[in-house]
Design a protein around this motif. Sequence first.
Motif, PDB file in Angstrom:
ATOM      1  N   THR A  47       0.798  -1.226   0.000  1.00  0.00           N
ATOM      2  CA  THR A  47       0.000   0.000   0.000  1.00  0.00           C
ATOM      3  C   THR A  47       0.831   1.276   0.000  1.00  0.00           C
ATOM      4  OG1 THR A  47      -1.893  -1.088   1.033  1.00  0.00           O
ATOM      5  CG2 THR A  47      -1.761   1.299   1.264  1.00  0.00           C
ATOM      6  N   PRO A  48       1.905   1.354   0.811  1.00  0.00           N
ATOM      7  CA  PRO A  48       2.698   2.605   0.779  1.00  0.00           C
ATOM      8  C   PRO A  48       3.227   2.932  -0.609  1.00  0.00           C
ATOM      9  CG  PRO A  48       3.266   1.317   2.712  1.00  0.00           C
ATOM     10  CD  PRO A  48       2.384   0.439   1.867  1.00  0.00           C
ATOM     11  N   SER A  49       3.682   1.918  -1.332  1.00  0.00           N
ATOM     12  CA  SER A  49       4.214   2.160  -2.675  1.00  0.00           C
ATOM     13  C   SER A  49       3.104   2.513  -3.654  1.00  0.00           C
ATOM     14  CB  SER A  49       4.984   0.936  -3.176  1.00  0.00           C
ATOM     15  OG  SER A  49       5.524   1.169  -4.461  1.00  0.00           O
ATOM     16  N   ILE A  50       1.919   1.873  -3.482  1.00  0.00           N
ATOM     17  CA  ILE A  50       0.791   2.189  -4.357  1.00  0.00           C
ATOM     18  C   ILE A  50       0.365   3.640  -4.158  1.00  0.00           C
ATOM     19  CG2 ILE A  50      -1.628   1.676  -4.864  1.00  0.00           C
ATOM     20  CD1 ILE A  50      -1.057  -1.226  -3.999  1.00  0.00           C
ATOM     21  N   ASN A  51       0.235   4.035  -2.902  1.00  0.00           N
ATOM     22  CA  ASN A  51      -0.214   5.399  -2.597  1.00  0.00           C
ATOM     23  C   ASN A  51       0.784   6.442  -3.041  1.00  0.00           C
ATOM     24  OD1 ASN A  51      -2.555   4.413  -1.480  1.00  0.00           O
ATOM     25  ND2 ASN A  51      -1.828   4.467   0.628  1.00  0.00           N
ATOM     26  N   ALA A  52       2.067   6.086  -2.981  1.00  0.00           N
ATOM     27  CA  ALA A  52       3.104   7.045  -3.382  1.00  0.00           C
ATOM     28  C   ALA A  52       3.293   7.078  -4.893  1.00  0.00           C
ATOM     29  CB  ALA A  52       4.430   6.684  -2.702  1.00  0.00           C
ATOM     30  N   GLY A  53       2.680   6.137  -5.589  1.00  0.00           N
ATOM     31  CA  GLY A  53       2.870   6.075  -7.040  1.00  0.00           C
ATOM     32  C   GLY A  53       4.314   5.821  -7.396  1.00  0.00           C
ATOM     33  N   ALA A  54       5.005   5.055  -6.543  1.00  0.00           N
ATOM     34  CA  ALA A  54       6.437   4.845  -6.733  1.00  0.00           C
ATOM     35  C   ALA A  54       6.724   3.723  -7.725  1.00  0.00           C
ATOM     36  CB  ALA A  54       7.099   4.548  -5.389  1.00  0.00           C
ATOM     37  N   ARG A  55       6.360   2.488  -7.347  1.00  0.00           N
ATOM     38  CA  ARG A  55       6.663   1.355  -8.224  1.00  0.00           C
ATOM     39  C   ARG A  55       5.458   0.490  -8.518  1.00  0.00           C
ATOM     40  NH1 ARG A  55      10.970  -2.612  -6.251  1.00  0.00           N
ATOM     41  NH2 ARG A  55      10.190  -3.742  -8.064  1.00  0.00           N
TER      42      ARG A  55
END
Length: 337
Positions: A47-55
């Motif tokens: 979830t953190p990566s999804i929300n940040a639009g990172a990877r």
Amino acid sequence: MSKKVLITGITGMVGSHLADYLFANSDWEIHGMTRWRSPLDNLEQLTPSINAGARVFLHYADLRDDHAVREVVRTVRPDFVFHLAAQSFPRSSFDSPLDTYDTNVQGTTRVLAALREFAPEAAIHVCASSEVFGRVAQEHLPIGEDAPFHPASPYAISKVGTDLVGRFYAEAYNMLVMTTRMFTHTGPRRGDVFAESSFAKQIAMIEAGLMPAVLQVGNLKSLRTIADVRDAVRAYYLLLTHNPIAGAYYNIGGTHSCQVGEILQTLLALSPYGEKIKIKQDAARMRPIDADLQVPDTSKFSAHTGWTTEIPYQQTMADLLNYWRARVEAGAVVINR
């Protein structure tokens, strides 16, 4: 620039474990296709990566919606594709055969047609199923890739279609499509419509005092070969990255073969309540026809990739039961199976 991967069905057990594996073991940009109404519980760790639009990026589409599927593929233009999305429960397919055929056969065709248009160079995994072999005669055990298809449910029929569509696109359009027939694979996040996960969920609920000590079962005599889902997704990664061969098709599975009843006894033995739980057969859990001898020959895939299973059966069962214990403790279960 990092490669881009598209995982259809990313919110499912296999899709989410595959996303975890790729996040930890590659620098790929991970794109997942999911239906808007699919729960995202299995992606909590990402979830953190999804929300940040990172990877990690999510795209909403249904396999029955041609326009939506084309838009996802056009937007992502992936280098790698794992087509895992499906109506995947054999028992439900008896009640909804046409929906199963549309989702699994025509849905696969929609995905591959879009890839042919927008990402023709992609390496593509089409996930069929060991259920294509259905009711297998003793002389065909262990089941090799060229054993005859004898599907025993509308789901299995749909996966025969999925299998053939994948190979057709490889041969007709020179696309790098590979097909797998994965035998029973399970572990954390397994849906409760499947026997061993239903057993584990019921045990966890009995332990928590949420239901009587009576465990509902279906056919306990079917023979299955069990693999861990985390070994399965590692196999899928090797499929697309280790000398991929267009049109190749492989049987993949574990090494522990047993009847469904043994799986039940293994799970009961892991519970302090195991000896107190009564077993009751539920007619609604029985299939009109069952695929009852599911033992694979995986030598072709192992010889090509070097893949072997790493997670033992006992750990898989313990992890599955502990998954449901955690879900029950968190209040995240529905009392239905």
